[in-house]
Enzyme design. Structure first.
Site, PDB file in Angstrom:
ATOM      1  N   CYS A  43     -19.366   2.665   8.508  1.00 45.68           N
ATOM      2  CA  CYS A  43     -18.622   1.969   9.557  1.00 45.68           C
ATOM      3  C   CYS A  43     -17.351   2.784   9.776  1.00 45.68           C
ATOM      4  O   CYS A  43     -16.496   2.847   8.887  1.00 45.68           O
ATOM      5  CB  CYS A  43     -18.302   0.547   9.105  1.00 45.68           C
ATOM      6  SG  CYS A  43     -17.233  -0.344  10.252  1.00 45.68           S
ATOM      7  N   CYS A 101       0.446   4.648   7.013  1.00 51.50           N
ATOM      8  CA  CYS A 101      -0.191   4.499   8.334  1.00 51.50           C
ATOM      9  C   CYS A 101       0.767   3.742   9.261  1.00 51.50           C
ATOM     10  O   CYS A 101       1.103   2.580   8.980  1.00 51.50           O
ATOM     11  CB  CYS A 101      -1.526   3.771   8.201  1.00 51.50           C
ATOM     12  SG  CYS A 101      -2.550   4.433   6.864  1.00 51.50           S
ATOM     13  N   CYS A 123     -16.789  -8.697   5.103  1.00 54.10           N
ATOM     14  CA  CYS A 123     -16.109  -7.418   4.890  1.00 54.10           C
ATOM     15  C   CYS A 123     -14.841  -7.618   4.048  1.00 54.10           C
ATOM     16  O   CYS A 123     -13.928  -8.340   4.465  1.00 54.10           O
ATOM     17  CB  CYS A 123     -15.766  -6.801   6.239  1.00 54.10           C
ATOM     18  SG  CYS A 123     -14.933  -5.223   6.060  1.00 54.10           S
ATOM     19  N   CYS A 131     -19.752  -5.589   3.179  1.00 50.24           N
ATOM     20  CA  CYS A 131     -19.002  -4.424   3.666  1.00 50.24           C
ATOM     21  C   CYS A 131     -17.687  -4.402   2.902  1.00 50.24           C
ATOM     22  O   CYS A 131     -17.170  -5.460   2.516  1.00 50.24           O
ATOM     23  CB  CYS A 131     -18.743  -4.569   5.164  1.00 50.24           C
ATOM     24  SG  CYS A 131     -17.680  -3.261   5.832  1.00 50.24           S
ATOM     25  N   ARG A 151     -18.099  -2.104  17.681  1.00 52.63           N
ATOM     26  CA  ARG A 151     -17.389  -3.373  17.444  1.00 52.63           C
ATOM     27  C   ARG A 151     -16.122  -3.478  18.267  1.00 52.63           C
ATOM     28  O   ARG A 151     -15.245  -2.610  18.216  1.00 52.63           O
ATOM     29  CB  ARG A 151     -17.050  -3.550  15.959  1.00 52.63           C
ATOM     30  CG  ARG A 151     -16.346  -4.905  15.720  1.00 52.63           C
ATOM     31  CD  ARG A 151     -16.130  -5.237  14.257  1.00 52.63           C
ATOM     32  NE  ARG A 151     -17.379  -5.237  13.551  1.00 52.63           N
ATOM     33  CZ  ARG A 151     -17.625  -4.512  12.464  1.00 52.63           C
ATOM     34  NH1 ARG A 151     -16.710  -3.758  11.943  1.00 52.63           N
ATOM     35  NH2 ARG A 151     -18.808  -4.560  11.889  1.00 52.63           N
ATOM     36  N   CYS A 162       0.463  -0.057  10.303  1.00 55.38           N
ATOM     37  CA  CYS A 162      -0.055  -1.051   9.361  1.00 55.38           C
ATOM     38  C   CYS A 162       0.996  -1.983   8.752  1.00 55.38           C
ATOM     39  O   CYS A 162       2.037  -1.541   8.256  1.00 55.38           O
ATOM     40  CB  CYS A 162      -0.821  -0.352   8.254  1.00 55.38           C
ATOM     41  SG  CYS A 162      -1.694  -1.523   7.198  1.00 55.38           S
ATOM     42  N   CYS A 178       0.833  -1.211   0.000  1.00 53.47           N
ATOM     43  CA  CYS A 178       0.000   0.000   0.000  1.00 53.47           C
ATOM     44  C   CYS A 178       0.866   1.258   0.000  1.00 53.47           C
ATOM     45  O   CYS A 178       1.882   1.345   0.698  1.00 53.47           O
ATOM     46  CB  CYS A 178      -0.909  -0.006   1.222  1.00 53.47           C
ATOM     47  SG  CYS A 178      -2.043   1.391   1.266  1.00 53.47           S
TER      48      CYS A 178
HETATM   49  N1  SAM Z   1      -6.665   0.555   3.137  1.00 51.86           N
HETATM   50  C1  SAM Z   1      -7.936   0.846   3.671  1.00 51.86           C
HETATM   51  C2  SAM Z   1      -7.927   1.992   4.648  1.00 51.86           C
HETATM   52  O1  SAM Z   1      -6.944   2.232   5.326  1.00 51.86           O
HETATM   53  O2  SAM Z   1      -8.959   2.663   4.738  1.00 51.86           O
HETATM   54  C3  SAM Z   1      -8.614  -0.338   4.287  1.00 51.86           C
HETATM   55  C4  SAM Z   1      -7.889  -1.333   5.150  1.00 51.86           C
HETATM   56  S1  SAM Z   1      -7.195  -0.736   6.671  1.00 51.86           S
HETATM   57  C5  SAM Z   1      -6.244  -2.100   7.141  1.00 51.86           C
HETATM   58  C6  SAM Z   1      -8.574  -0.614   7.768  1.00 51.86           C
HETATM   59  C7  SAM Z   1      -8.346  -0.215   9.205  1.00 51.86           C
HETATM   60  O3  SAM Z   1      -7.800  -1.299   9.928  1.00 51.86           O
HETATM   61  C8  SAM Z   1      -7.417   0.931   9.509  1.00 51.86           C
HETATM   62  O4  SAM Z   1      -7.988   2.195   9.298  1.00 51.86           O
HETATM   63  C9  SAM Z   1      -7.121   0.704  10.981  1.00 51.86           C
HETATM   64  O5  SAM Z   1      -8.075   1.360  11.788  1.00 51.86           O
HETATM   65  C10 SAM Z   1      -7.248  -0.812  11.135  1.00 51.86           C
HETATM   66  N2  SAM Z   1      -5.933  -1.417  11.357  1.00 51.86           N
HETATM   67  C11 SAM Z   1      -4.974  -1.631  10.419  1.00 51.86           C
HETATM   68  N3  SAM Z   1      -3.882  -2.180  10.977  1.00 51.86           N
HETATM   69  C12 SAM Z   1      -4.124  -2.326  12.290  1.00 51.86           C
HETATM   70  C13 SAM Z   1      -3.376  -2.823  13.390  1.00 51.86           C
HETATM   71  N4  SAM Z   1      -2.126  -3.269  13.245  1.00 51.86           N
HETATM   72  N5  SAM Z   1      -3.943  -2.839  14.618  1.00 51.86           N
HETATM   73  C14 SAM Z   1      -5.216  -2.375  14.771  1.00 51.86           C
HETATM   74  N6  SAM Z   1      -5.973  -1.881  13.774  1.00 51.86           N
HETATM   75  C15 SAM Z   1      -5.445  -1.848  12.544  1.00 51.86           C
HETATM   76  C1  DTB Z   2     -11.328  -2.208  11.302  1.00 50.79           C
HETATM   77  O1  DTB Z   2     -11.695  -1.254  12.013  1.00 50.79           O
HETATM   78  N1  DTB Z   2     -10.499  -3.154  11.688  1.00 50.79           N
HETATM   79  C2  DTB Z   2     -10.275  -4.108  10.627  1.00 50.79           C
HETATM   80  C3  DTB Z   2     -11.203  -3.587   9.537  1.00 50.79           C
HETATM   81  N2  DTB Z   2     -11.721  -2.390  10.073  1.00 50.79           N
HETATM   82  C4  DTB Z   2     -10.865  -3.597   8.144  1.00 50.79           C
HETATM   83  C5  DTB Z   2      -8.875  -4.371  10.277  1.00 50.79           C
HETATM   84  C6  DTB Z   2      -8.030  -4.818  11.416  1.00 50.79           C
HETATM   85  C7  DTB Z   2      -6.673  -5.117  10.915  1.00 50.79           C
HETATM   86  C8  DTB Z   2      -5.793  -5.668  11.962  1.00 50.79           C
HETATM   87  C9  DTB Z   2      -4.407  -5.924  11.520  1.00 50.79           C
HETATM   88  C10 DTB Z   2      -4.266  -6.891  10.401  1.00 50.79           C
HETATM   89  O2  DTB Z   2      -4.810  -8.022  10.439  1.00 50.79           O
HETATM   90  O3  DTB Z   2      -3.535  -6.568   9.449  1.00 50.79           O
HETATM   91 FE1  SF4 Z   3      -2.809   1.157   3.410  1.00 55.45          FE
HETATM   92 FE2  SF4 Z   3      -2.727  -0.019   5.778  1.00 55.45          FE
HETATM   93 FE3  SF4 Z   3      -3.075   2.592   5.642  1.00 55.45          FE
HETATM   94 FE4  SF4 Z   3      -5.069   0.949   4.816  1.00 55.45          FE
HETATM   95  S1  SF4 Z   3      -4.260   1.166   6.902  1.00 55.45           S
HETATM   96  S2  SF4 Z   3      -4.271   2.786   3.793  1.00 55.45           S
HETATM   97  S3  SF4 Z   3      -3.821  -0.737   4.005  1.00 55.45           S
HETATM   98  S4  SF4 Z   3      -1.230   1.472   4.982  1.00 55.45           S
END
Ligand code: SAM
Ligand code: DTB
Ligand code: SF4
Length: 327
Positions: A190, A59, A99, A130, A262, A62, A55
């Site tokens: 959401c 973030c 989702c 979703c 959630r 992530c 990506c």
């Molecule tokens: N790329 C898209 C975005 O960021 O909107 C969708 C996927 S992203 C992984 C969705 C959400 O997952 C993020 O906004 C964050 O709140 C949550 N998330 C991602 N990595 C995480 C982590 N290591 N621990 C907890 N929540 C996480």
């Molecule tokens: C949200 O609030 N949490 C989810 C979902 N929306 C997409 C993602 C959690 C990701 C946790 C870390 C991972 O598995 O990469």
């Molecule tokens: Fe990309 Fe992860 Fe950020 Fe979603 S949360 S925009 S997958 S870097």
């Protein structure tokens, strides 16, 4: 007495909730919870990472950001058959919502057809749909809605003030714009955040105020606990205190009484007792299934056993929550 659906939360009100005596806060959250929900039921969504890793965004939490060296290997958009097989299995296991998550800044035009086909096919299985695909234009939001998308997940993650320390490649306003496009297209919203990024109670309060003071409350509010990922800037972040996490759930419940709150990522690191407190504080939705996007979630069997121990069950079907009227 019905709790007022408010869209004018002030910082002092919310800080006062966070500062309440723990048991008074729990009692109030449970009182509010029972006005709109059966406290013995949880909504269950299953996640599927339809496009993993690589990506462009940065973030700081992530595993999927191309900016950090993490254990995740990037892969292409999954084909529809493989996604459908996972959706069928999710339905079989008892989930009511599926989702689909993609590691994108925003969907590319060339992917839209595959996405809309996939959404229609998942919907046809009788599941709620979703997706979380990054930022959307108004046109993209409308096309996803037309394909049968019920919910769009896009998190604020934290307060506007702290946000810049976690993500630099898109702004808080970008996120709010996407939420408005989703709402305008007629989809359920959401939106929530992550606890344990190093934020303060003020940041937690501000994030919840931004969500609750939107013209309509998000129908679904995921509260994630950071899952620390090796190689990311937050790999060594200090874990949030369990009772502070429970308090945040309770405050979200009181501020958004009709929303599903959630208990989202991070449950694997929580004890059964901590999860029980979260449900008591008003959480009534979980991710159900052995994996989240790139990390693991409690095994379905373990969740079944926990829910049974608590006298709780997964909701058999969910009709869209009452439409939130604009203030
Ligand atoms: N790329 C898209 C975005 O960021 O909107 C969708 C996927 S992203 C992984 C969705 C959400 O997952 C993020 O906004 C964050 O709140 C949550 N998330 C991602 N990595 C995480 C982590 N290591 N621990 C907890 N929540 C996480
Ligand atoms: C949200 O609030 N949490 C989810 C979902 N929306 C997409 C993602 C959690 C990701 C946790 C870390 C991972 O598995 O990469
Ligand atoms: Fe990309 Fe992860 Fe950020 Fe979603 S949360 S925009 S997958 S870097």
């Amino acid at each position: 007495m019905q709790p007022l659906i408010r869209h004018d939360w002030q910082k002092s009100d919310v800080l006062a909730l966070f500062a309440m005596n723990f048991h008074d806060l729990m009692f109030e959250a449970q009182r509010v919870h029972r006005m709109y929900f059966n406290p013995h039921e949880v909504q269950a969504s299953t996640l599927c990472s339809i496009k993993t890793g690589g990506c462009a965004e940065d973030c700081g939490y992530c595993s999927q950001s191309a900016h950090f060296k993490t254990p995740v290997k990037a892969s292409k958009l999954m084909d529809s058959d493989a996604v459908l097989a996972q959706a069928r299995a999710a339905k079989e296991a008892g989930a009511t919502r599926f989702c689909m998550g993609a590691a994108w800044r925003s969907p590319k035009e060339r992917d839209m057809q595959a996405l809309t086909d996939m959404i229609s096919e998942v919907k046809a299985l009788g599941l709620e749909t979703c997706a979380t695909l990054g930022m959307l234009t108004p046109d993209q939001a409308q096309r996803l809605k037309q394909a049968g998308l019920d919910y769009y997940n896009h998190n604020l993650d934290t307060s506007e003030r702290f946000y810049g320390e976690i993500i630099t490649t898109r702004t808080y306003q970008d996120r709010l714009d996407t939420l408005a496009h989703v709402r305008d297209a007629g989809m359920n919203v959401c939106a929530g955040g992550i606890m344990g990024l190093g934020e303060t109670v003020d940041d937690r309060a501000d994030m919840l105020i931004t969500l609750a003071n939107l013209p309509a409350h998000p129908e679904s509010v995921p509260i994630n606990m950071l899952v620390p990922i090796a190689g990311t800037p937050l790999q060594n972040a200090r874990q949030i205190d369990a009772l502070d996490f429970v308090r945040t759930i309770a405050v979200a419940r009181i501020m958004m009484p009709r929303s599903f709150v959630r208990l989202s990522a991070g449950r694997e690191a929580m004890s059964d007792e901590m999860q029980a407190w979260c449900f008591f504080a008003g959480a009534n939705s979980i991710f159900y299934g052995d994996t989240l996007l790139t990390t693991s979630n409690p095994q379905t069997e373990k969740d079944r056993a926990l829910l049974a121990r608590l006298g709780m069950q997964v909701m058999a079907s969910v009709s869209s929550p009452a439409k939130q009227e604009a203030a």
